[in-house]
Design a protein around this motif. Sequence first.
Motif, mmCIF file in Angstrom:
data_model
loop_
_atom_site.group_PDB
_atom_site.id
_atom_site.type_symbol
_atom_site.label_atom_id
_atom_site.label_comp_id
_atom_site.label_asym_id
_atom_site.label_seq_id
_atom_site.Cartn_x
_atom_site.Cartn_y
_atom_site.Cartn_z
ATOM 1 N N GLN A 1 0.828 -1.207 0.000
ATOM 2 C CA GLN A 1 0.000 0.000 0.000
ATOM 3 C C GLN A 1 0.868 1.265 0.000
ATOM 4 O OE1 GLN A 1 -3.259 -0.211 -0.489
ATOM 5 N NE2 GLN A 1 -2.972 -2.424 -0.536
ATOM 6 N N TYR B 1 2.476 11.160 5.614
ATOM 7 C CA TYR B 1 1.089 11.220 6.079
ATOM 8 C C TYR B 1 1.000 11.863 7.454
ATOM 9 C CZ TYR B 1 -0.746 8.367 2.252
ATOM 10 O OH TYR B 1 -1.130 7.909 1.025
ATOM 11 N N PHE C 1 -16.282 9.528 5.218
ATOM 12 C CA PHE C 1 -15.558 9.133 4.022
ATOM 13 C C PHE C 1 -14.063 9.435 4.148
ATOM 14 C CE2 PHE C 1 -14.047 9.698 -0.363
ATOM 15 C CZ PHE C 1 -14.354 8.447 -0.862
ATOM 16 N N CYS C 2 -13.735 10.492 4.860
ATOM 17 C CA CYS C 2 -12.312 10.777 5.114
ATOM 18 C C CYS C 2 -11.675 9.629 5.874
ATOM 19 C CB CYS C 2 -12.155 12.086 5.883
ATOM 20 S SG CYS C 2 -12.586 13.533 4.925
ATOM 21 N N VAL D 1 -12.766 6.487 5.716
ATOM 22 C CA VAL D 1 -12.690 5.379 4.768
ATOM 23 C C VAL D 1 -11.387 5.486 3.979
ATOM 24 C CG1 VAL D 1 -13.728 4.342 2.704
ATOM 25 C CG2 VAL D 1 -15.191 5.089 4.602
ATOM 26 N N GLN D 2 -11.053 6.692 3.562
ATOM 27 C CA GLN D 2 -9.858 6.892 2.745
ATOM 28 C C GLN D 2 -8.560 6.910 3.560
ATOM 29 O OE1 GLN D 2 -9.962 6.870 -0.668
ATOM 30 N NE2 GLN D 2 -12.054 6.275 -0.186
ATOM 31 N N PHE D 3 -8.580 7.599 4.690
ATOM 32 C CA PHE D 3 -7.343 7.838 5.435
ATOM 33 C C PHE D 3 -7.284 7.186 6.812
ATOM 34 C CE2 PHE D 3 -7.681 11.713 2.722
ATOM 35 C CZ PHE D 3 -6.537 11.499 1.963
ATOM 36 N N ARG E 1 -6.516 4.738 8.721
ATOM 37 C CA ARG E 1 -5.772 3.484 8.806
ATOM 38 C C ARG E 1 -4.415 3.724 9.460
ATOM 39 N NH1 ARG E 1 -6.556 1.057 4.150
ATOM 40 N NH2 ARG E 1 -8.054 2.510 3.315
ATOM 41 N N TRP F 1 -3.519 7.809 9.635
ATOM 42 C CA TRP F 1 -4.270 8.563 10.636
ATOM 43 C C TRP F 1 -3.481 8.611 11.935
ATOM 44 C CZ3 TRP F 1 -8.564 10.882 8.960
ATOM 45 C CH2 TRP F 1 -9.423 11.464 9.891
ATOM 46 N N GLU G 1 -19.095 1.394 2.763
ATOM 47 C CA GLU G 1 -18.207 2.261 3.541
ATOM 48 C C GLU G 1 -18.229 1.858 5.014
ATOM 49 O OE1 GLU G 1 -19.799 6.097 2.487
ATOM 50 O OE2 GLU G 1 -19.158 5.852 0.408
ATOM 51 N N GLN H 1 -16.244 -1.321 5.555
ATOM 52 C CA GLN H 1 -14.798 -1.068 5.533
ATOM 53 C C GLN H 1 -14.309 -0.570 6.890
ATOM 54 O OE1 GLN H 1 -13.160 1.162 2.169
ATOM 55 N NE2 GLN H 1 -15.028 0.649 1.037
ATOM 56 N N ARG I 1 -11.876 -2.577 9.499
ATOM 57 C CA ARG I 1 -10.634 -1.952 9.923
ATOM 58 C C ARG I 1 -10.542 -1.904 11.452
ATOM 59 N NH1 ARG I 1 -10.059 3.115 6.566
ATOM 60 N NH2 ARG I 1 -10.325 1.595 4.919
#
Length: 112
Positions: A5, A16, A50-51, A53-55, A57, A61, A99, A102, A106
Motif C-alpha cells: 500500500q 502522512y 468518508f475521510c 474510509v480513505q485515510f 488506517r 491517521w 463504507e 470497511q 478496519r
Amino acid sequence: MWGDQPWDNDPAADWYGTMMKKTGLAAHVRKTLSEELHKDSADVLRAAAFCLVQFGRIYVWPTEELKDDLKLGIAALKQVLEDDEYCHSIEITIDVREELAQLEERLNTYIW
C-alpha cells in the motif's frame, strides 16, 4: 517497505503524519463527527466518515485517535443509513453500507 500500500513504508508514513499535523484533517473530521452525530446531517456525516474510509488506517491517521475515530465514523454511517431521505436510492444505500463495512473491518482487524 513492509507492504504493497502507498502508506507501507517509512517515508510515506512520515509524510502522512506531517500532512495530518499541518492540515488538521483528523481533528476536523473528529470534531465534525462528534458535533453532527445525532443531528439531521447525513450529508455532512457521510462526508466526514468518508475521510476515515480513505485515510483512517494505521500509518496514515494519528494512531492515538484512530480507534475512537473509527468508532465515530461507524456510528455516523449507521445514522446515515437510518435517514431515508438521504438514502433515497438503493445505490446510495449500498455505497454507505460498503463504507460502513470497511470501517468496521478496519476496527475489528487492527491490533491495538
